[in-house]
Design an enzyme around this catalytic site. Sequence first.
Site, mmCIF file in Angstrom:
data_model
loop_
_atom_site.group_PDB
_atom_site.id
_atom_site.type_symbol
_atom_site.label_atom_id
_atom_site.label_comp_id
_atom_site.label_asym_id
_atom_site.label_seq_id
_atom_site.Cartn_x
_atom_site.Cartn_y
_atom_site.Cartn_z
ATOM 1 N N HIS A 1 0.685 -1.191 -0.008
ATOM 2 C CA HIS A 1 -0.029 -0.040 -0.007
ATOM 3 C C HIS A 1 0.888 1.243 0.132
ATOM 4 C CE1 HIS A 1 0.781 -0.887 4.158
ATOM 5 N NE2 HIS A 1 0.307 0.131 4.536
ATOM 6 N N SER B 1 -11.660 1.582 0.483
ATOM 7 C CA SER B 1 -12.728 1.963 1.343
ATOM 8 C C SER B 1 -12.999 3.473 1.022
ATOM 9 C CB SER B 1 -12.160 2.105 2.664
ATOM 10 O OG SER B 1 -10.735 2.826 2.628
#
Length: 208
Positions: free
Chosen positions: A122, A177
């Site tokens: 990430h 998200s």
Amino acid sequence: MKGIHLITNGKITKADLEQLGSFHHYFDYIHVREKTKSAAELLEVLDIIWETGIPLSKIIVNDRVDLAVMRDCAGVQLAYHSPPVNLVRERFPDIKIGKSVHSAAEARKAEADGADFVLYGHIYHSNSKQGVNPRGLKNLQDVAQTTSIPVIGVGGIKPDQVKEVLDTGANGVAMISSVWEAAEPIQVAKAYYDRFNHWKEEQHEKTV
């Protein structure tokens, strides 16, 4: 496989998918990443996606090569626990294959094995990677420079960070998200779309 990738959040519902039908055009690809669902449940998800009017030609199924092939989806996303890229490429030469990687070395191997693109992250602090330090833009740049296949950055990327991600040499951005947990997901999706296309326009102007 360049562009904007939306990844499902592991708890996708029929209502979520029906809402996505109204703004899927802001994304180039949509990854069905539902680790806890059975094969039958995943097939139901793909059927709902099709019934909602989202083309299966922009759907990438995580891990389940069999389901991606059966439903004529765009491709499959493979992780460390998935079948190896070279075996999938050998048996299914026409399907697009993505590989999740965490280093330049893994990206080079994925390309050598026949992957069409890699997902790297990430990049920033991410809700899905609590307590794990992000890999950052410099490492993303290293991955982008070490392979000739598209590199898609993922992990905590906000719309206003799209430009700096793409400036590393990455070919796209992915999100989870930030869209699914947004109060107004359509507006957030449009923000990613606008930032990505503004960057593309800037690059075009530099070449003319």
